[in-house]
Design a protein around this motif. Structure first.
Motif, short mmCIF file in Angstrom:
data_model
loop_
_atom_site.label_atom_id
_atom_site.label_comp_id
_atom_site.label_asym_id
_atom_site.label_seq_id
_atom_site.Cartn_x
_atom_site.Cartn_y
_atom_site.Cartn_z
N GLY A 272 0.18 4.96 11.85
CA GLY A 272 0.61 4.37 10.59
C GLY A 272 -0.54 3.76 9.81
N THR A 273 -1.46 3.10 10.52
CA THR A 273 -2.62 2.52 9.85
C THR A 273 -3.50 3.61 9.25
OG1 THR A 273 -2.61 0.66 11.42
CG2 THR A 273 -4.64 1.05 10.17
N ALA A 274 -3.68 4.69 10.00
CA ALA A 274 -4.54 5.78 9.54
C ALA A 274 -3.89 6.58 8.42
CB ALA A 274 -4.89 6.69 10.71
N VAL A 275 -2.58 6.75 8.46
CA VAL A 275 -1.93 7.60 7.47
C VAL A 275 -2.00 6.99 6.08
CG1 VAL A 275 0.47 6.75 7.48
CG2 VAL A 275 0.01 9.21 7.29
N VAL A 276 -2.14 5.67 5.98
CA VAL A 276 -2.30 5.04 4.66
C VAL A 276 -3.58 5.53 3.99
CG1 VAL A 276 -2.60 2.85 3.45
CG2 VAL A 276 -0.92 3.03 5.29
N VAL A 277 -4.63 5.74 4.79
CA VAL A 277 -5.88 6.27 4.23
C VAL A 277 -5.64 7.67 3.68
CG1 VAL A 277 -8.29 6.83 4.69
CG2 VAL A 277 -7.20 4.91 5.88
N TYR A 278 -4.85 8.46 4.40
CA TYR A 278 -4.56 9.80 3.92
C TYR A 278 -3.69 9.77 2.66
CZ TYR A 278 -2.79 14.57 3.80
OH TYR A 278 -2.45 15.83 3.40
N MET A 279 -2.74 8.84 2.60
CA MET A 279 -1.94 8.70 1.39
C MET A 279 -2.81 8.36 0.19
SD MET A 279 1.25 6.57 3.07
CE MET A 279 2.01 6.18 1.51
N ALA A 280 -3.78 7.48 0.40
CA ALA A 280 -4.72 7.13 -0.67
C ALA A 280 -5.54 8.36 -1.07
CB ALA A 280 -5.64 6.00 -0.23
N ALA A 281 -5.95 9.16 -0.08
CA ALA A 281 -6.75 10.35 -0.37
C ALA A 281 -5.97 11.34 -1.23
CB ALA A 281 -7.19 11.00 0.94
N VAL A 282 -4.70 11.55 -0.88
CA VAL A 282 -3.87 12.48 -1.65
C VAL A 282 -3.65 11.94 -3.06
CG1 VAL A 282 -1.62 13.60 -1.78
CG2 VAL A 282 -2.76 13.38 0.42
N PHE A 283 -3.47 10.63 -3.19
CA PHE A 283 -3.32 10.04 -4.52
C PHE A 283 -4.56 10.28 -5.37
CE2 PHE A 283 -4.52 6.48 -7.25
CZ PHE A 283 -3.49 6.51 -8.18
N HIS A 284 -5.74 9.96 -4.81
CA HIS A 284 -6.97 10.14 -5.57
C HIS A 284 -7.22 11.61 -5.88
CE1 HIS A 284 -7.89 5.97 -5.19
NE2 HIS A 284 -8.11 6.00 -3.88
N ARG A 285 -6.89 12.48 -4.93
CA ARG A 285 -7.09 13.92 -5.14
C ARG A 285 -6.24 14.42 -6.30
NH1 ARG A 285 -5.03 17.05 -0.25
NH2 ARG A 285 -6.47 15.64 0.80
N GLY A 286 -4.99 13.93 -6.39
CA GLY A 286 -4.08 14.41 -7.42
C GLY A 286 -4.07 13.59 -8.68
N SER A 287 -4.87 12.52 -8.73
CA SER A 287 -4.82 11.62 -9.88
C SER A 287 -5.25 12.28 -11.19
CB SER A 287 -5.69 10.38 -9.62
OG SER A 287 -7.05 10.76 -9.41
N LEU A 288 -6.07 13.32 -11.09
CA LEU A 288 -6.50 14.00 -12.31
C LEU A 288 -5.41 14.92 -12.86
CD1 LEU A 288 -8.94 14.21 -14.19
CD2 LEU A 288 -9.75 16.13 -12.83
#
Length: 432
Positions: free
Chosen positions: A14-30
């Motif tokens: 759960g702690t690690a998956v938050v980093v992945y959620m942030a990565a997907v957000f930043h990846r798709g933010s454009l």
């Protein structure tokens, strides 16, 4: 020793998956900020596509090195570096006012993003049994979809209210600050992962060759290639401009259509993970069924006369998004047939497949639009890549099955006994 999924395992994941959620957000933010980016940087479609292409190129190029870094230093250190790097990249993007600085920011984002998913898979391999691994990977993809969901309607509204700089500055600083929590991760239930010896270039090549000698590794690569590219290129960059400019939808309606893609992915991910976790022998049947269905969906986008009804667009985009959770099957196949000390490298090889295809698709659409082609003609590029992926998936599915049958004939125990439709993870087949 049997890996058990206790409270500690879920806490670490759960702690690690938050980093992945942030990565997907930043990846798709454009994706929803693409039209605003053209105004901010004064660029056209081809240059706009370069933002995503550069980010994905960095991501793809870093997959095998990331696998080696994770195998060398453990997922805790790599996830911490990833969160900090993504935060720095998004802060740079927030203050960027020139096109070159914007490109640099997206490259830094791609570098940090590249280190997240492979590290998370390596962590999951240490904490969860082989039977539960497919479910965990699908849950990871589904929760990553929450980051993508935030990058649709909520981000559209935030950009409208707070503006470019404030929006990306806050999200970047929050990501960098999360490193305070990733430092509390443990690589394995027993503590830090054993450090491997320093890796030389010759060792890298040998490790990758050993992975690629296993047909299931190549099958995982092409499964990821075939299932992921089309839905990702829609959600990541070109879906929003296509819906607004080619289909005449408002920005809010287009964001909602992309949001449906994410919701379908979030809901379907755990369901698909549960099914293939219980019956891994049907994984490739699900992949084949989706690919046949996806050909028909993409044909609708290419051949429908005039503008499509919004409801039909929503259905097409939503069903195409099933490719994203199904692409995780590539990782579970590679995980089954590679030893634990090479799971990071094998996962990196598989991940290159989907992101390389997405990079080529995003670049191809941007170039086609820059040369004056219509969106309908530009969408032929991901269609051609999907056709290539289907062909190579079929080739390596046949070869991987032949390898499994040959091992069974020799009396070896293999991870998935295809004919018996049952699970046996005691002994892994090693072709190296």
């Amino acid at each position: 020793m049997r890996v058990r999924a206790g409270r500690q395992a879920w806490l670490m994941w759960g702690t690690a998956v938050v980093v992945y959620m942030a990565a997907v957000f930043h990846r798709g933010s454009l994706g929803v900020a693409s039209l605003e980016a053209t105004r901010r940087f004064g660029v056209g479609p081809a240059a706009l596509g370069t933002f995503t292409v550069l980010q994905l190129l960095v991501y793809s190029a870093m997959q095998v090195p990331t696998g080696l870094l994770v195998d060398r230093f453990g997922p805790r250190k790599i996830l911490t570096a990833a969160a900090f790097t993504m935060g720095v990249g998004q802060v740079l993007f927030a203050i960027a006012s020139s096109y070159p600085l914007g490109l640099l920011a997206r490259a830094v984002l791609g570098f940090g993003d590249a280190m997240t998913f492979i590290s998370l898979l390596r962590l999951a391999s240490a904490y969860f049994s082989a039977r539960r691994y497919s479910l965990v990977v699908s849950l990871t993809a589904a929760l990553g979809g929450l980051g993508n969901l935030v990058a649709t309607v909520p981000l559209t509204l935030l950009l409208h209210e707070a503006g470019w700089t404030a929006t990306f500055l806050v999200t970047g600083l929050a990501t960098a600050a999360y490193t305070l929590l990733t430092l509390r991760l443990r690589d394995t239930p027993a503590g830090p992962a054993p450090r491997s010896a320093p890796v030389r270039l010759t060792d890298v090549a040998r490790n990758v060759r050993a992975t690629l000698r296993i047909p299931a590794s190549r099958l995982g690569f092409w499964v990821h290639f075939a299932t992921m590219a089309a839905p990702t290129v829609l959600s990541l960059l070109w879906g929003f401009p296509y819906l607004v400019q080619a289909q005449g939808l408002s920005a809010e309606t287009a964001s909602s259509v992309l949001g449906v893609m994410v919701i379908v992915m979030i809901v379907s991910g755990p369901l698909i993970g549960g099914v293939i976790g219980a019956r891994p022998a049907i994984r490739m049947i699900l992949v084949a069924a989706f690919l046949m269905f996806a050909v028909g969906l993409w044909a609708l986008l290419l051949l429908w006369p005039g503008r499509m009804p919004t409801a039909l667009l929503t259905v097409v985009f939503g069903l195409m998004s099933l490719g994203l959770p199904l692409s995780a099957i590539g990782f579970s196949i590679a995980r089954d047939f590679n030893p634990l000390h090479r799971v990071g490298t094998a996962s990196g090889v598989v991940n290159v497949g989907g992101f390389f295809a997405t990079t080529v698709a995003a670049l191809g659409i941007g170039l086609a639009l820059g040369w004056g082609a219509s969106f309908r003609l530009a969408l032929v590029v991901p269609a051609a890549l999907m056709a290539l992926g289907i062909w190579r998936t079929a080739v390596w599915w046949r070869r991987a099955r032949a390898e499994v049958f040959a091992a069974e004939a020799r009396g070896e125990t293999v991870p998935v006994r295809i004919r018996a439709h049952r699970w046996d993870a005691k002994v892994k087949m090693e072709a190296a």
